[in-house]
Design a protein around this motif. Structure first.
Motif, PDB file in Angstrom:
ATOM      1  N   ALA A 130      34.353  39.985  39.052  1.00  0.00           N
ATOM      2  CA  ALA A 130      35.748  39.576  38.940  1.00  0.00           C
ATOM      3  C   ALA A 130      35.825  38.243  38.209  1.00  0.00           C
ATOM      4  N   THR A 159      40.520  43.220  44.904  1.00  0.00           N
ATOM      5  CA  THR A 159      39.484  43.290  43.875  1.00  0.00           C
ATOM      6  C   THR A 159      38.481  42.155  44.044  1.00  0.00           C
ATOM      7  N   ILE A 160      38.971  40.976  44.345  1.00  0.00           N
ATOM      8  CA  ILE A 160      38.090  39.821  44.534  1.00  0.00           C
ATOM      9  C   ILE A 160      37.152  40.045  45.719  1.00  0.00           C
ATOM     10  N   ALA A 214      40.754  39.543  37.550  1.00  0.00           N
ATOM     11  CA  ALA A 214      41.311  39.903  38.864  1.00  0.00           C
ATOM     12  C   ALA A 214      42.613  39.165  39.143  1.00  0.00           C
ATOM     13  N   LYS A 274      39.401  33.881  30.088  1.00  0.00           N
ATOM     14  CA  LYS A 274      39.044  35.166  30.704  1.00  0.00           C
ATOM     15  C   LYS A 274      39.218  36.320  29.720  1.00  0.00           C
ATOM     16  N   ALA A 295      34.366  42.456  44.859  1.00  0.00           N
ATOM     17  CA  ALA A 295      33.471  42.090  43.757  1.00  0.00           C
ATOM     18  C   ALA A 295      32.091  41.690  44.260  1.00  0.00           C
ATOM     19  N   VAL A 345      38.090  35.005  37.433  1.00  0.00           N
ATOM     20  CA  VAL A 345      39.194  34.261  38.025  1.00  0.00           C
ATOM     21  C   VAL A 345      39.277  32.918  37.326  1.00  0.00           C
ATOM     22  N   VAL A 384      36.398  42.698  35.597  1.00  0.00           N
ATOM     23  CA  VAL A 384      37.828  42.757  35.842  1.00  0.00           C
ATOM     24  C   VAL A 384      38.415  41.351  35.857  1.00  0.00           C
ATOM     25  N   ILE A 434      31.900  36.767  41.670  1.00  0.00           N
ATOM     26  CA  ILE A 434      33.138  36.214  41.135  1.00  0.00           C
ATOM     27  C   ILE A 434      32.765  35.090  40.177  1.00  0.00           C
ATOM     28  N   GLU A 490      43.478  43.409  35.226  1.00  0.00           N
ATOM     29  CA  GLU A 490      44.179  43.978  36.370  1.00  0.00           C
ATOM     30  C   GLU A 490      45.537  43.294  36.542  1.00  0.00           C
TER      31      GLU A 490
END
Length: 646
Positions: A433, A600-601, A595, A442, A604, A435, A593, A607, A565
């Motif tokens: 993920a 989802t986080i 996120a 990202k 994962a 973030v 992803v 991260i 996402e």
């Protein structure tokens, strides 16, 4: 990663309409290379041109024979033969011209077909960076207007030059045979042709270039404002009258250039025609004197005047030919400019094709900046009317989304490098993920995985192979991407889904739609899978378009999944359906992803926390919370509400 990254800069690159095309030997040979496959047709066409030209020169000799021989001798038999010959000649010429035209069109259409396909193929191979810096309307102008201009060079200009040259040479030879003194008088006007050609021809060339530029400007504006997104923007901001005024100025430029070109063209033709009349009058006058002195027959002077008249027309065409040819070269130049643009994302000659991909992905000190070289861009055209400045504004280091629109960002994310020294590893089947704050890099990171861009430094490996050493088809077959903005063709649902796997059976399509929770919706439509989605899918809601995108990637069945996402603009029901669909397709795949959801986080394996283009933290959810750093702050501000609502 936002558009603020790297800042903006402004520069002026005015397209000089007065610049002359480089009609070099290299350029001419390059044009001729496209005609190489049609050499048999070219040979046949040349034979036809010589034949029609030769046959067309016989009639004046028949006139002379009738006047000087048949009529004085009252030879009815000869008169009949000569009269029938005058009927047979045009029929024969017409038949040969039909064959010549067919050969000519076959060559022209074939060459332009090859040129257009080469141009389109090269454009499809250009990097995403090129399209974010180029207006679609300008590309359409190259593919349409300029290709048609190039076609005119082959189908009309070159053929005209050859046939008129043969006509002039043959006509002058016959005229010299008939009466050399009148021939000298007839060609005395040639210096005037050359003077007019040099003076007016250069001005006509400049006007033609201006017209091409104005056409490109108008096409670019139409493409921007007449698609669904542009039309919606115009309506929402009440800019109808302003856009009409902008278009009015561009259309007026096209109109004015067309008028100037037409007026200049008629001036050119009128002056050349005047010289023709003067030459004809001189032939009649001197020829009449010679007839009175009985040193020339009436039939000879009649035939000679016909030849002289026929001489001026091809001479005028030959005088015009360099101008027309240069105008056509302008079109070839603009087409070749695209074909010559270097490929930023090129496939190595010894590229490896991976038949089976495990999904092990690694970033090895990857840095990236959104810089593009002038050599990788089309020539700017002068754009007047929309903004106060005529400067073409581009971002040198800016991060652009796929559609070229600025991404939302925050001021503190502005920087020179979009990504800097990014290093991480993903094992097959893992979920990573991404973030970070808006503009942190990202999206840029995800664009590097399917090789939409290449790193400025460092390398990215797939199963231990540098992406630059793999075939592009290897990545296209094994990497699936669902972006925040879903693009659908103005076609049926079935066609849009089959784009991922053209040979898929209906059962496979429906199975993919089931996974994406879109099948029931499709079956509820009047035409089911044959329903038209509209321009860019605008007949569908945001959630329906995203589920279509998910179904499409499910049908593709990639080993590596990259997705944004983004669900913030969806209703809760669509969001729940999409989240369930994503959770299904990520199983067993290497997934990266961006996120936006807590679920989802939490799911994962790793991260990655990005800030200002660098990975500042990485680990599991619990580990990152314990560090009490950026992730902890983002968690409290962005994800804690989702936890409370869950």
């Amino acid at each position: 990663m936002g558009m603020l990254s790297g800042g903006w800069f402004h520069r002026r690159r005015r397209f000089e309409v007065t610049a002359k095309p480089n009609v070099s030997r290299h350029l001419l040979l390059r044009v001729l290379r496209y005609a190489r496959p049609y050499r048999p047709h070219i040979a046949g066409m040349l034979v036809a041109i010589v034949l029609t030209t030769s046959l067309g020169l016989i009639n004046p000799l028949i006139f002379r024979q009738i006047i000087d021989v048949a009529l004085p001798a009252k030879d009815i038999g000869m008169l009949n033969i000569l009269a029938l010959s005058m009927l047979a000649l045009p029929l024969t010429v017409a038949a040969v011209r039909i064959v010549q035209r067919k050969l000519n069109v076959t060559i022209a259409e074939g060459v332009i077909y090859d040129l257009r396909v080469s141009l389109y193929r090269h454009l499809q191979r250009m990097s995403l960076r090129f399209f974010t810096n180029t207006k679609t309307g300008e590309l359409m102008s190259r593919l349409n207007n300029d290709v048609i201009g190039a076609q005119n060079a082959i189908s009309n200009t070159i053929v005209s030059i050859i046939s008129n040259f043969v006509m002039v040479v043959a006509t002058v030879a016959i005229m010299l045979h008939l009466e050399w003194r009148l021939t000298v008088i007839s060609v005395v006007a040639l210096p005037f042709y050359i003077v007019i050609l040099r003076r007016l021809g250069a001005r006509l060339e400049k006007i033609t270039r201006e017209q091409r530029v104005h056409d490109a400007q108008m096409n670019a504006m139409m493409n921007e404002t007449l698609n669904i997104s542009g039309a919606l923007l115009v309506k929402l901001f009440g800019r109808l009258e302003a856009e009409v005024a902008h278009f009015d100025r561009r259309a007026a430029d096209v109109r004015d250039a067309g008028i100037k070109r037409a007026v200049m063209g008629i001036q050119f033709s009128t002056l050349l025609g005047l010289i023709e009349y003067i030459g004809t009058a001189l032939v009649y006058w001197v020829g009449g004197l010679l007839v009175m002195q009985e040193s020339l027959t009436i039939g000879t002077i009649v035939a000679f005047v016909v030849y002289a008249t026929r001489l001026y027309w091809p001479l005028e065409m030959l005088a015009n030919a360099p101008v027309e040819f240069v105008q056509s070269i302008v079109s070839f130049e603009r087409v070749f400019e695209i074909i010559d643009l270097p490929l930023e994302i090129a496939e190595a000659d010894d590229a490896i094709h991976l038949d089976k991909v495990e999904g092990r992905l690694a970033f090895d000190n990857v840095s990236f900046r959104y810089r593009i070289d002038d050599a990788q861009l089309l020539s700017d055209v002068e754009r007047i009317g929309r903004f106060a400045s005529v400067a073409a504004t581009r971002s040198n280091d800016a991060d652009r989304r796929p559609n070229g629109a600025p991404a939302s960002g925050v001021a503190h994310q502005a920087r020179e490098m979009a990504l800097e020294s990014v290093a991480f590893r993903i094992e097959p089947g893992q979920l990573v993920a991404l973030v970070g704050p808006s503009g942190a890099g990202k999206t840029t990171l995800t664009y590097l995985i399917p090789r939409l861009y290449d790193p400025s430094a460092g390398r990215i490996t797939l199963d231990g192979h540098d992406l630059r050493n793999l075939t592009l088809s290897s990545m296209a077959e094994n990497i699936g991407m669902v972006t925040q903005e879903t693009y659908l063709f103005h076609d049926t649902i079935r066609t849009n889904l089959l784009y991922a796997k053209p040979a898929a059976a209906q059962a496979e399509i429906e199975a993919a739609a089931e996974v994406a929770h879109i099948h029931d919706f499709i079956m509820g439509l009047t035409d089911g899978y044959d329903s038209i989605v509209g321009e860019r899918g605008y007949r569908l809601s945001g959630g329906e378009k995203q589920r279509m995108a998910i179904a499409r990637v499910v049908l593709k069945d990639p080993r590596i999944l990259v997705l944004d996402e983004a669900t913030s603009h969806l209703d809760s029901q669509s969001e729940a359906l999409i989240q369930d669909a994503l959770s299904q397709i990520m199983r067993g795949r290497t997934s990266i992803v961006i996120a936006h959801r807590l679920s989802t986080i939490l799911a994962a394996d790793t991260i990655l926390v990005l800030d200002r283009g660098a990975i500042v933290e990485q680990g599991s959810h619990a580990e990152l919370l314990n560090q009490n750093g950026l992730y902890a702050r983002l968690y409290e501000t962005q994800f804690s509400q989702q936890r409370e609502l869950a």
